[in-house]
Design an enzyme around this catalytic site. Structure first.
Site, PDB file in Angstrom:
ATOM      1  N   SER A 172     -24.222  11.038   3.138  1.00  0.00           N
ATOM      2  CA  SER A 172     -24.003  12.417   2.488  1.00  0.00           C
ATOM      3  C   SER A 172     -24.313  13.436   3.298  1.00  0.00           C
ATOM      4  O   SER A 172     -24.262  14.641   2.846  1.00  0.00           O
ATOM      5  CB  SER A 172     -24.551  12.441   1.040  1.00  0.00           C
ATOM      6  OG  SER A 172     -24.229  11.115   0.161  1.00  0.00           O
ATOM      7  N   GLU A 192     -21.335  10.697  -1.514  1.00  0.00           N
ATOM      8  CA  GLU A 192     -21.469   9.364  -2.221  1.00  0.00           C
ATOM      9  C   GLU A 192     -22.013   9.449  -3.569  1.00  0.00           C
ATOM     10  O   GLU A 192     -21.676   8.516  -4.262  1.00  0.00           O
ATOM     11  CB  GLU A 192     -22.849   8.590  -1.471  1.00  0.00           C
ATOM     12  CG  GLU A 192     -22.531   8.462  -0.031  1.00  0.00           C
ATOM     13  CD  GLU A 192     -23.956   8.096   0.724  1.00  0.00           C
ATOM     14  OE1 GLU A 192     -24.039   6.805   1.038  1.00  0.00           O
ATOM     15  OE2 GLU A 192     -24.622   8.821   0.986  1.00  0.00           O
ATOM     16  N   CYS A 247       0.696  -1.397  -0.004  1.00  0.00           N
ATOM     17  CA  CYS A 247      -0.205  -0.119  -0.114  1.00  0.00           C
ATOM     18  C   CYS A 247       0.950   1.297   0.023  1.00  0.00           C
ATOM     19  O   CYS A 247       0.117   2.310  -0.340  1.00  0.00           O
ATOM     20  CB  CYS A 247      -0.707  -0.071   1.207  1.00  0.00           C
ATOM     21  SG  CYS A 247      -0.123   0.515   2.639  1.00  0.00           S
TER      22      CYS A 247
HETATM   23  S1  FES Z   1       3.256  -1.197   2.209  1.00  0.00           S
HETATM   24 FE1  FES Z   1       1.754  -1.252   3.321  1.00  0.00          FE
HETATM   25  S2  FES Z   1       2.132  -0.968   5.378  1.00  0.00           S
HETATM   26 FE2  FES Z   1       4.080  -1.252   4.031  1.00  0.00          FE
END
Ligand code: FES
Ligand SMILES: Cc1cc2nc3c(=O)[nH]c(=O)nc-3n(C[C@H](O)[C@H](O)[C@H](O)COP(=O)(O)OP(=O)(O)OC[C@H]3O[C@@H](n4cnc5c(N)ncnc54)[C@H](O)[C@@H]3O)c2cc1C
Ligand code: FES
Length: 1337
Positions: free
Chosen positions: A1087, A1268, A53
């Protein structure tokens, strides 16, 4: 073991310019946790723990004493062992800039361009760009986009993030289209007047206000580390914990001796492969070798045979070397390099590419690793060394298969890799197809190579290798052997396909599913390679080999997105408005700067309190079973474990009437919480949780909607609406069609996982609950009832939430109960922050949907009657399922006036985690369903889709099926404006033109209207309270019952207070939402959270303003501070509560009538896409959205909501797929397997227009709630893809009344484009095998 013989070394590295000396460095400790827990640097966030992420991104700087160079690169700290940092300088977001010291232009621009909403992903975004800018002062736009490949944002839709960073780019980008015809780079106020005399504006920030870039602000690389690098070149480094020893040798000789001594010890370089097993407590390594300082393993040399790359070089280095070398070499020598480069551009994100080593990639041999097929096809050679000597082996299919005679020995290491030059008569190609274009493991990849006898097309050598099929890369060696000597022609291709499908078999139950799709890709890639080679032969020998036909040419090349560009157009404030009055202006998010500096505090950033314990839960592994026994004895033996908490420990009520907090006698889904282990550390708590033994007695589960229908398993009574006379309607119709739609669910994937910290106070059994929730009142109520306390003893606090989208309405109360019961039992504070996989396992998401329709219509497309049956998979408890099915029934008409309509809705009860509220609350499912009917009618009548939409759209003043009156004027305004702004008709013609010329690529376009009902169908849901204090220095503290989820609620509240009290924004502060200041707040959702709380804030401010009236009148020229001081002297209260009773709404399900929603919001979106018929990939070319947001209190926030919601909708309809095993276990529990949209998924051109001249007498300042509505408009991409698929099918003479279920993933798109390859693959008869995953919709 090594550390028994000697004292461990001190681990020395720098963090943000400060020296860190760790005398007892633990080789298993990862940087993210070290930063957060040991150094208290909480700006670096945990989002997934598996490198997927980017929330944890930091910059690493290292000094190479030989090359005398400093290297900066981004890294995922969640995978980075601290022991690998010796001698490195780490920069975290706190080191980049802070409010306390000075913010960096990267932070400032991101905030000012509105690039953060909830702010949880923001420090990671800052760090990715910071690392890029440290290396390239003026990066190209391509570099900027690629730097963000590994960073996910669930809120913004990425457009503002890209915009803010575009200001650092060397090239100036221009959208060519600015609504007003002006260039987007023209930063002058675009004050043009519309026909109605209002001023229209575009652009949401003013680059003229940006701080200049000042490189002197940056940390210099610590000279001490340079010295250390030079002095310690020859020193072995050893770090030890009780379990593990980390050895970093300084020479190859030493490494080989160690490898001989510890043959099982892994060589950790990037830890991106090995580190993924860290959750497996038992998969630990007593010795870890770290070969990063071995010069031979860092070598890069260009030799007569090819390029030699050290095995410890990272993939980003490999990419940079290839980019530098390719232009310098003759084209014929670089074919393998070009193929590698192509894979490296889409492989993972920049953080992983900068950490992962070539050696690690080769040795770990993951099934979907992208470089191995091509390295093998290109006949790369591995230089191995052991203390017995050196040797070379081919990186061939036998090595990849791990055949003993071809493999590396346990005592050996790979020192370097020779990647040879290609030759004139050789062709090499690489292919990959993933669920998402970038930062996603391949579903299937391939490396293919053919060598011809010189000057001919006679095959001398052939290699075909595939990834993503078996446990490692597979080779079609036998097929290749059989094809040697053959000509490169159509017969050879068909035989090759046949042979490959025989040799590379994929069992029907294969893990990962998508079996037929994967089989199809095998031959689709082969076909593309065949054509690429033919094309190459023609280019080499134009007179001998014919040019490819235009049809075939269209199969070449992958879809590649360009640099996204955006336009935002909105109505300006009146000329007469005071410059100090912020209402209607694009004011920056109140926490924007804090988001970018990492100073914004989320629940898990709260510093540990004295005596705090960590909590881990034990969850059910059965979908439906009786609990026979729970044995906690072993768990209690784990060092550090303090206690185990079960249902028996709940002094009061265990949950609510519908759902248990701790399962007691029975489990009803996989992931249900059974008990919780509290320990001194999270690792100990998790270890304890693994030791709890539960004995189950299986019961029959119900998982899919069809099973629930069979077993009559429903959560609520049927919800039904009827309008007109349906039987008569069908009789009058020219034609009747029937069909179905299945839609999968959706994970919320808020970047901040559920988190709660409970602190028992010393007195009166009071408890402070710090919780990430949308509904603090529910948390307070449930905790109080679980502990048998009055609510006045439970204090809930929420400063901000790192994304929620409906997912934090009901669930956090249960997590808070678990933590509170543990705190109550132990008498100590308890922290419960869920890890990503646990959060995804335990919590449900959007309801999967199944709809059946029967529609009667006239030849001109007018729908006369429709009969709809709607089902949702509610999961195991009621949660919000009743409301969701009600909303589906109420909203299913969308923008269409169907004179005779019957709709019935059922919420199915199954043994899946309970599904809950999610942005749009049933409308995204209902809307897609009715649009599917419209498309079916258009297909049957042969009319253009937009014509069928228009003929059925509501016109003028109307009534819904439940008799609520509304005026459709703005629906039509949005629709018409969207047709014009998107240039729909001429682009539609161009799409058709394109499609005629391109057999293997098709474009599609769709325009979708929307009527969105805002709010709730009961008045009391809309009530809100506020508390406003004025202090004696004139400063104002505003509090209200709404919660900051990233939607900018507090920013708007401050704007409103500023407007009402006529003071600058700088006078006003918001601290936190708390049950102690404003009680009984309803949930922030639907909303309307902002507007209802705004009414309460307005009310309080107006009360205060009125109280000040006499003072003001007496001293009209006085300053605010004078009035306040005078008011105090006059004993006038400077504190007021405000209240809003709520919009009058009601819905009577007995009479089936009501004023169900306060008001409606209209919009339209047009999207254009291109699909690749051979792989199913698609590219979002352009989207135009026109939204009737009425008078926007803050256009930056509202446009941000529209864009963010739209991209989330694109995720639901085209990308995000949850898989469940036949046993009901969710299989998609991380960003590796569940793909939300990334930077690569946004439209290349993304234009948002707020409809001018619109008013809404119901909401404050004539605004509308847009939180929304944009979501459903993501379906325009779905229907544009469908349009493209229809073009494919039309050309191929396939039936056009086909059904496409949601999400329209690469798999579904490819399989809908039926061709010789889909026909060629083996098919498995359902019921003859156990599938990996089942369909639950
Ligand atoms: S890449 Fe998601 S916490 Fe490290
Ligand atoms: C989020 C994420 C996304 C990814 N996406 C992709 C993708 O899209 N495509 C893709 O192809 N790959 C992808 N990968 C996988 C990545 O390519 C590999 O994990 C990486 O190349 C492994 O290198 P490493 O240095 O991190 O290996 P490590 O984890 O450090 O080591 C892995 C193994 O290799 C051994 N080893 C390492 N070097 C040597 C050596 N010189 N000699 C002998 N043995 C050695 C170690 O002993 C260990 O067993 C992704 C990984 C992650 C975490
Ligand atoms: S702002 Fe990016 S995840 Fe919320």
């Amino acid at each position: 073991m090594a550390c028994h013989d000697k004292q461990p070394d001190d681990l020395i590295f720098f963090v943000n310019g400060k020296k860190v000396i760790e005398r007892q460095a633990d080789p298993e400790e990862l940087l993210l946790y070290y930063l957060r827990k040991e150094l208290r640097l909480s700006g670096t966030k945990y989002g997934c723990g598996v490198g997927g992420c980017g929330a944890c991104t930091v910059m690493l700087s290292t000094y190479d004493p030989v090359a005398k160079k400093i290297r900066h690169h981004p890294a995922n700290s969640c995978l980075l062992p601290i022991c690998s940092l010796h001698g490195a300088a780490v920069t975290t977001v706190e080191g980049v800039g802070s409010i306390k010291k000075r913010i960096n232009p990267i932070q400032e621009r991101l905030a000012k361009c509105h690039g953060s909403q909830c702010g949880f992903c923001t420090p990671g975004m800052v760090m990715s760009i910071y690392a890029l800018v440290r290396n390239h002062v003026k990066p190209s736009m391509e570099q900027i986009i690629s730097a963000l490949d590994g960073n996910l944002c669930r809120c913004t839709g990425y457009r503002p993030i890209i915009d803010s960073y575009a200001s650092f780019a060397k090239e100036q980008t221009c959208c060519q289209l600015r609504g007003t015809g002006q260039c987007c780079l023209d930063q002058e106020e675009l004050g043009c007047s519309s026909s109605a005399g209002v001023r229209i504006r575009s652009g949401l920030c003013n680059p003229a206000e940006f701080l200049p870039v000042d490189p002197t602000q940056e940390f210099i690389f610590p000279p001490e580390l340079m010295r250390m690098a030079q002095e310690q070149q020859k020193k072995t480094l050893t770090f030890c914990s009780k379990r593990t020893t980390w050895i970093s040798p300084s020479s190859l000789k030493e490494l080989l001796e160690l490898k001989a001594k510890y043959p099982k010890a892994p060589l950790v370089v990037g830890n991106t492969s090995l580190g993924l097993n860290k959750n497996d407590h038992d998969a630990y390594h007593p010795i870890i070798l770290h070969p990063l300082r071995i010069p031979e393993m860092q070598v890069v040399s260009i030799t007569d045979d090819g390029i030699v790359i050290g095995a410890a070089c990272c993939l980003a280095q490999l990419r940079d070397i290839l980019m530098e070398t390719i232009p310098k070499l003759p084209n014929e020598k670089t074919k393998i390099y070009q193929a590698l480069l192509q894979q490296l551009r889409t492989l993972a994100g920049e953080q992983i590419r900068s950490m992962a080593s070539l050696g690690g990639h080769i040795v770990s041999r993951g099934s979907a690793w992208d470089l191995n097929p091509i390295l093998s096809a290109g006949k790369s050679v591995l230089s191995l060394a052991s203390n017995g000597g050196k040797r070379q082996i081919f990186l061939n299919d036998q090595f990849l298969a791990g055949h003993k005679h071809a493999d590396i020995e346990p005592k050996e290491v790979i020192v370097s890799v020779l990647i040879p030059y290609s030759t004139k008569d050789e062709f090499i190609s690489a292919f990959r197809q993933a669920d998402r274009q970038k930062n996603a493991f391949s579903v299937v990849n391939a490396g293919l190579r053919v060598l011809f006898s010189p000057g001919t097309d006679t095959i001398v050598d052939l290699s075909i290798l595939y990834g993503g099929i078996g446990s490692t890369t597979l080779s079609a060696r036998k097929s290749c052997e059989k094809l040697i000597g053959r000509q490169w022609d159509d017969q050879m291709l068909s035989e090759a396909c046949k042979l490959v499908l025989e040799e590379i078999s994929l069992p029907p139950s294969a893990s990962g599913g998508k079996v037929e799709y994967r089989r199809t890709l095998l031959v689709s890639f082969l076909f593309r390679f065949y054509l690429e080679v033919l094309h190459g032969l023609h280019q080499m020998y134009p007179f001998r080999y014919a040019e490819l036909s235009q049809d075939k040419m269209s199969a070449l090349g992958m879809l590649q997105s360009g640099v996204p560009q955006g336009v935002q157009v909105y109505q300006d404030v009146d000329r007469g408005q005071s410059p100090q009055d912020p209402v209607g202006r694009p004011i920056m998010h109140q926490s924007g700067i804090k988001h970018t500096t990492g100073e914004a505090v989320y629940i898990d950033d709260i510093r540990p309190v004295d005596g705090e314990l960590s909590l881990a839960v034990v969850t059910s592994i059965k979908a439906h079973a009786k609990i026979k026994s729970i044995d906690i004895s072993e768990a209690l033996q784990v060092p550090g474990v303090i206690n185990v908490v079960t249902a028996k420990d709940v002094p009061g009520k265990n949950g609510n009437d519908e759902e248990e907090a701790f399962a007691k006698d029975k489990v009803i889904c996989v992931g249900q919480i059974i008990c919780a282990v509290v320990a001194e550390t999270l690792t100990q708590a998790k270890c304890g949780a693994k030791k709890v033994k539960i004995v189950y007695e299986d019961l029959q589960p119900v998982l899919a909607i069809k099973d629930a229908i069979k077993h009559n398993s429903y959560i609520t009574e049927e919800r039904k609406l009827e309008k007109g006379d349906i039987e008569k309607g069908f009789k009058s119709a020219d034609k009747i069609i029937e069909g179905e739609l299945h839609m999968g669910g959706q994970e919320h994937f808020y970047l901040e996982t559920n988190s709660v910290v409970v602190i028992p106070r010393m007195e009166d059994k009071e408890m402070d609950v710090y919780v990430s929730t949308q509904h603090a009142t529910e948390v307070q109520k449930l905790v109080a009832s679980a502990l048998n306390l009055q609510s006045n003893k439970v204090m809930c606090h929420t400063k901000r939430v790192g994304g929620a989208f409906g997912g934090k309405i009901t669930k956090p109360s249960f997590f808070a109960v678990i933590a509170a019961v543990a705190a109550n039992k132990t008498g100590r504070p308890v922290r419960f922050a869920l890890e990503r996989d646990m959060d995804m396992l335990i919590t449900g998401g959007r309801h999967p949907f199944f709809g059946k329709y029967k529609v009667g219509f006239m030849k001109n497309g007018r729908i006369m009657a429709a009969d709809f049956q709607c089902y949702i998979n509610g999961g195991c408890t009621k949660d919000e399922s009743e409301l969701v099915i009600e909303y589906i029934v109420l909203k299913v008409d969308n923008a269409y006036n169907i004179p005779n309509l019957r709709v019935r809705g059922h919420a199915c009860k199954t043994n899946l985690p309970s599904n809950t509220a999610f942005r749009g609350f049933g409308f995204p499912q209902a809307g897609l369903f009715v649009e599917t009917c419209i498309v079916a009618v258009a297909t049957k009548t042969g009319l253009p889709h937009e014509k069928v939409r228009e003929i059925n759209m509501y016109k003028g003043v109307n009534r819904t099926a439940f008799e609520e009156e509304f005026d459709a004027e703005n629906l039509w305004k949005c629709w018409k404006e969207c047709l014009v702004k998107s240039d729909y008709h001429s682009r539609n013609a161009k799409v058709e033109e394109f499609n005629k010329k391109n057999y293997w690529k098709k474009k599609g376009i769709a325009i979708i209207p929307m009527k969105f009902s805002v709010g709730f169908n009961a008045t009391y849901f809309h009530q809100a309270g506020a508390l406003v204090h004025i202090y004696l220095d004139g400063s104002v503290l505003v509090t209200h019952g709404g919660i900051e989820l990233g939607q900018g609620i507090h920013t708007k509240m401050l704007q409103i207070a500023s407007h009402e009290l006529k003071i600058p924004l700088s006078y006003i502060h918001f601290c936190e939402t708390s049950s102690t200041t404003v009680p009984n707040g309803k949930y922030t959702a639907g909303s309307v959270g902002t507007e209802i709380n705004a009414r309460a804030v307005q009310d309080a401010c107006q009360i205060l303003w009125k109280r000040l009236d006499p003072i003001r009148r007496k001293n009209p020229k006085g300053k605010w501070e004078d009035w306040i001081s005078e008011a105090h002297k006059k004993s006038i209260s400077l504190s007021a509560t405000g209240y809003f009773k709520g919009y009058e709404t009601n819905m009577n399900w007995e009479t089936k009538k009501g004023h169900a929603f306060p008001y409606f919001l209209y919009g339209a979106a047009c999207s254009e896409v291109e699909i690749d018929c051979l792989t199913g990939a698609h590219k979002n070319i352009r989207t135009d959205i026109v939204m009737d947001a009425s008078f926007s209190i803050n256009p930056a926030i509202d446009i941000g909501q529209i864009e963010g919601a739209f991209i989330q909708g694109v995720g639901l309809y085209t990308l995000e797929e949850i898989y469940f095993s036949p046993e009901g276990e969710q299989l998609t529990l991380s960003p590796d397997t569940y793909k939300i949209p990334a930077v690569c998924d946004i439209p290349e051109q993304f234009h948002v227009y707020l409809l001018p001249n619109s008013c809404n007498s119901i909401a404050i300042y004539s605004s509308k709630g847009v939180g929304e509505a944009g979501f459903f408009l993501g379906s325009s991409v779905f229907f544009a893809i469908r349009d493209a698929v229809a073009a494919v099918r039309k050309e191929r003479g396939l039936p056009l009344d086909f059904t496409l279920n949601s999400p329209l993933t690469v798999e579904r798109i490819r399989m809908a484009c039926d061709d010789i390859f889909t026909k060629m693959i083996p098919k498995d008869k359902p019921g003859t095998y156990k599938p990996w995953a089942i369909d639950i919709s």
